[in-house]
Design an enzyme around this catalytic site. Structure first.
Site, PDB file in Angstrom:
ATOM      1  N   GLY A  49     -10.974 -28.947   3.462  1.00 48.76           N
ATOM      2  CA  GLY A  49      -9.707 -28.616   4.279  1.00 48.76           C
ATOM      3  C   GLY A  49      -9.936 -28.420   5.854  1.00 48.76           C
ATOM      4  O   GLY A  49      -9.716 -29.358   6.724  1.00 48.76           O
ATOM      5  N   CYS A  64       7.362  -7.627  16.510  1.00 44.88           N
ATOM      6  CA  CYS A  64       7.181  -6.570  16.263  1.00 44.88           C
ATOM      7  C   CYS A  64       6.121  -5.870  15.473  1.00 44.88           C
ATOM      8  O   CYS A  64       6.614  -5.096  14.465  1.00 44.88           O
ATOM      9  CB  CYS A  64       8.475  -5.782  16.088  1.00 44.88           C
ATOM     10  SG  CYS A  64       9.695  -6.415  17.422  1.00 44.88           S
ATOM     11  N   GLY A 105     -14.891 -25.529   1.820  1.00 39.62           N
ATOM     12  CA  GLY A 105     -15.244 -24.692   2.266  1.00 39.62           C
ATOM     13  C   GLY A 105     -16.270 -24.666   3.674  1.00 39.62           C
ATOM     14  O   GLY A 105     -16.666 -23.853   4.230  1.00 39.62           O
ATOM     15  N   TYR A 160      -6.802 -12.436   9.057  1.00 39.68           N
ATOM     16  CA  TYR A 160      -8.257 -12.337   8.802  1.00 39.68           C
ATOM     17  C   TYR A 160      -9.004 -11.792   9.965  1.00 39.68           C
ATOM     18  O   TYR A 160     -10.125 -11.799   9.908  1.00 39.68           O
ATOM     19  CB  TYR A 160      -8.623 -13.562   8.501  1.00 39.68           C
ATOM     20  CG  TYR A 160      -7.969 -14.363   7.562  1.00 39.68           C
ATOM     21  CD1 TYR A 160      -7.803 -14.121   6.306  1.00 39.68           C
ATOM     22  CD2 TYR A 160      -7.019 -15.452   7.915  1.00 39.68           C
ATOM     23  CE1 TYR A 160      -7.042 -14.984   5.367  1.00 39.68           C
ATOM     24  CE2 TYR A 160      -6.379 -16.183   7.287  1.00 39.68           C
ATOM     25  CZ  TYR A 160      -6.473 -16.051   5.793  1.00 39.68           C
ATOM     26  OH  TYR A 160      -5.562 -16.779   4.833  1.00 39.68           O
ATOM     27  N   ARG A 206      -3.557 -16.413  11.228  1.00 35.96           N
ATOM     28  CA  ARG A 206      -4.785 -16.452  11.085  1.00 35.96           C
ATOM     29  C   ARG A 206      -5.500 -15.054  11.749  1.00 35.96           C
ATOM     30  O   ARG A 206      -6.393 -14.145  11.125  1.00 35.96           O
ATOM     31  CB  ARG A 206      -5.731 -17.588  11.236  1.00 35.96           C
ATOM     32  CG  ARG A 206      -5.414 -18.720  10.450  1.00 35.96           C
ATOM     33  CD  ARG A 206      -6.576 -19.780  10.584  1.00 35.96           C
ATOM     34  NE  ARG A 206      -7.491 -19.265   9.816  1.00 35.96           N
ATOM     35  CZ  ARG A 206      -8.710 -18.958  10.239  1.00 35.96           C
ATOM     36  NH1 ARG A 206      -8.630 -18.985  11.668  1.00 35.96           N
ATOM     37  NH2 ARG A 206      -9.611 -18.581   9.531  1.00 35.96           N
ATOM     38  N   TYR A 254      -4.847 -24.317   8.486  1.00 33.63           N
ATOM     39  CA  TYR A 254      -4.224 -23.141   8.175  1.00 33.63           C
ATOM     40  C   TYR A 254      -3.351 -22.641   9.453  1.00 33.63           C
ATOM     41  O   TYR A 254      -3.521 -21.505   9.578  1.00 33.63           O
ATOM     42  CB  TYR A 254      -5.474 -22.209   7.781  1.00 33.63           C
ATOM     43  CG  TYR A 254      -6.093 -22.594   6.584  1.00 33.63           C
ATOM     44  CD1 TYR A 254      -5.411 -23.003   5.440  1.00 33.63           C
ATOM     45  CD2 TYR A 254      -7.325 -23.206   6.836  1.00 33.63           C
ATOM     46  CE1 TYR A 254      -6.325 -23.653   4.201  1.00 33.63           C
ATOM     47  CE2 TYR A 254      -8.091 -23.762   5.682  1.00 33.63           C
ATOM     48  CZ  TYR A 254      -7.484 -23.844   4.340  1.00 33.63           C
ATOM     49  OH  TYR A 254      -8.430 -24.406   3.511  1.00 33.63           O
TER      50      TYR A 254
HETATM   51  N1  LLP Z   1     -10.436 -26.161  -2.829  1.00 40.25           N
HETATM   52  C1  LLP Z   1      -9.862 -25.199  -3.348  1.00 40.25           C
HETATM   53  C2  LLP Z   1      -9.808 -25.033  -4.725  1.00 40.25           C
HETATM   54  C3  LLP Z   1      -9.709 -23.934  -2.479  1.00 40.25           C
HETATM   55  O1  LLP Z   1      -9.182 -23.087  -2.824  1.00 40.25           O
HETATM   56  C4  LLP Z   1      -9.688 -24.385  -0.902  1.00 40.25           C
HETATM   57  C5  LLP Z   1      -9.376 -23.187   0.005  1.00 40.25           C
HETATM   58  C6  LLP Z   1     -10.124 -25.698  -0.539  1.00 40.25           C
HETATM   59  C7  LLP Z   1     -10.715 -26.564  -1.295  1.00 40.25           C
HETATM   60  C8  LLP Z   1     -10.301 -26.107   1.018  1.00 40.25           C
HETATM   61  O2  LLP Z   1     -11.386 -24.917   1.484  1.00 40.25           O
HETATM   62  P1  LLP Z   1     -11.767 -25.461   3.299  1.00 40.25           P
HETATM   63  O3  LLP Z   1     -12.434 -26.614   3.005  1.00 40.25           O
HETATM   64  O4  LLP Z   1     -10.555 -25.588   3.893  1.00 40.25           O
HETATM   65  O5  LLP Z   1     -12.561 -24.208   3.441  1.00 40.25           O
HETATM   66  N2  LLP Z   1      -6.052 -19.469   4.779  1.00 40.25           N
HETATM   67  C9  LLP Z   1      -7.405 -19.065   5.124  1.00 40.25           C
HETATM   68  C10 LLP Z   1      -8.293 -20.155   4.018  1.00 40.25           C
HETATM   69  C11 LLP Z   1      -8.070 -20.158   2.678  1.00 40.25           C
HETATM   70  C12 LLP Z   1      -8.675 -21.104   1.818  1.00 40.25           C
HETATM   71  C13 LLP Z   1      -8.339 -21.212   0.539  1.00 40.25           C
HETATM   72  N3  LLP Z   1      -8.933 -22.129  -0.489  1.00 40.25           N
HETATM   73  C14 LLP Z   1      -7.697 -19.429   6.263  1.00 40.25           C
HETATM   74  O6  LLP Z   1      -6.951 -19.602   7.215  1.00 40.25           O
HETATM   75  O7  LLP Z   1      -8.955 -19.065   6.793  1.00 40.25           O
END
Ligand code: LLP
Length: 417
Positions: free
Chosen positions: A275, A343, A238, A316, A312, A372
């Protein structure tokens, strides 16, 4: 930084963006190997002395080449489907470094993970726990489980990527945690191993983390006092990164200092699932200006990349940097709406963006595209799926070829009625 201007041209490590476009065609995603490793090592270094496993959230960038380079550096993987699990294993990440999250795991994927011998299932509901126990018993295995707890904190992020509030579909509600662990202890195919949380993505303040971590630590102590053998604390991912509209990112060092402060004496192994913070700044989406269109009120920069390549902004309202590949200092600044050819009005990368005047055929890079980006691509409007390229020093390699329209036509079949 591995992605920067050198002699007035954007470079990915030592390679000029224009030479990459020439070689691989437009649009294309390009990632820096060095930046991936630097990000991972920053995490690792900050965690020195902690018993911590960093499991890259595969959903952020699931290319095998990316998983392989992170795996070789020592990363584990957080997967959310059998498909991602297969990618992580195919990339050589050992099963004992893989955790499996997600609210809708199906039986076949559970079986796959059990047979591979993954480190941990992060379980999100009672029916999932019951099913996992059944599937494990049928395969003659016992599933190592952490229950994903929803700590009910507002991470202050975009509503589509907040996951740790009571109203979200994720995790087990705080009030139900004790009974779920009691059930887990009774189920024959389940072995309780830890606790798990993830409160959202692109979090830009440490405050929600502190609240959630403190709640989790208290929970761990309570569960241990009840006799549950809690040995792992998975604190999710996150961490927010810098996009042009982000006021501050959470530094890895500050985050880890907090982790250390709260959990250092927990005697548990820590699992992290970053991530975005490992991947976002490693990549750009290189593309070209297709047209400049002058409307009555606005000037549109129409790119050959679109929302199907980088979703994105449309999904968002996210903002990514728009960098002209060549800097020409004498050009005047002009306001553009930067759009793609799909389109839909939502196929807009940025509104009123001030850029040096650009011409059709000139190259542009969309920044922060390593997380992403390619993973969320679709073939909407029957557009090709954009290729991915990895750069290391002065070398580059195609790590996913363009999925051409010819390929796509072969996916469909005419019925015989
Ligand atoms: N662990 C779990 C259980 C998750 O659901 C997620 C992300 C992560 C780890 C990794 O989170 P990060 O460190 O990347 O924030 N598509 C969206 C982001 C969706 C994230 C969903 N879960 C975007 O492009 O902003």
């Amino acid at each position: 930084m591995a992605i920067a201007y050198q002699q007035q041209e954007l470079h990915i490590e030592q390679l000029a963006a224009s030479s990459l476009l020439q070689r691989y065609g437009s649009p294309c995603y390009v990632y820096s190997k060095q930046q991936f490793l630097a990000n991972f090592h920053a995490f690792e270094q900050a965690a020195t002395g902690l018993d911590a496993l960093i499991c890259f959230a595969v959903k952020a960038n699931s290319n095998l080449a990316v998983l392989s380079l992170l795996g070789k550096a020592g990363a584990g993987a957080d997967v959310v489907s059998g498909g991602e699990l297969r990618r992580a294993l195919a990339a050589g990440i050992p099963a004992e470094r893989i955790v499996y999250s997600g609210v809708g795991k199906n039986s076949a994927d559970m079986q796959l993970a059990l047979n591979a011998g993954i480190l941990q299932f992060n379980v999100e509901s009672v029916p999932e726990l019951e099913r996992l126990s059944r599937v494990a018993t049928e395969c003659g295995k016992v599933a190592a489980v952490a229950v994903r707890v929803n700590p009910d904190v507002d991470a202050g992020t975009h509503e589509k990527i907040a996951t740790g509030k009571a109203e979200n579909k994720f995790g087990i509600a705080w009030q139900q945690v004790d009974e779920v662990y009691a059930l887990a202890a009774r189920l024959p195919g389940i072995s309780i191993q830890g606790v798990d949380m993830h409160i959202g993505s692109q979090i830009t303040s440490l405050t929600p983390y502190r609240t959630a971590f403190e709640r989790m630590l208290e929970l761990v102590q309570r569960l241990q006092a009840m006799g549950h053998p809690i040995q792992t604390i998975d604190i999710g991912g996150g961490l927010g990164v810098l996009y042009p509209d982000t006021k501050q990112a959470v530094s890895i060092a500050d985050y880890m200092a907090l982790v250390r402060e709260v959990f250092a004496n927990s005697q548990c192994r820590l699992i992290m699932e970053p991530g975005r913070s490992l991947a976002a700044n490693t990549g750009v989406l290189l593309c070209q200006v297709e047209y400049i269109k002058q409307g009555p009120q606005k000037r549109f920069l129409i790119l050959d990349a679109a929302m199907n390549d980088l979703l994105r902004p449309a999904m968002y309202g996210a903002v990514h940097d728009v960098w002209p590949v060549r800097q020409v200092p004498e050009r005047e600044l002009v306001r553009y709406d930067v759009v793609g050819p799909v389109c839909e009005t939502g196929d807009t990368f940025s509104l009123g963006q001030l850029l040096p005047e650009l011409h059709a055929g000139e190259a542009v890079a969309l920044g922060q595209a390593g997380a992403y980006g390619a993973v969320m691509a679709s073939f909407y409007n029957t557009r090709a799926i954009t290729p991915e390229v990895l750069v290391s020093g002065n070398q580059s390699a195609l790590i996913r070829r363009r999925i051409e329209v010819d390929d796509q036509l072969n996916w469909d079949q005419l019925p015989d009625f």
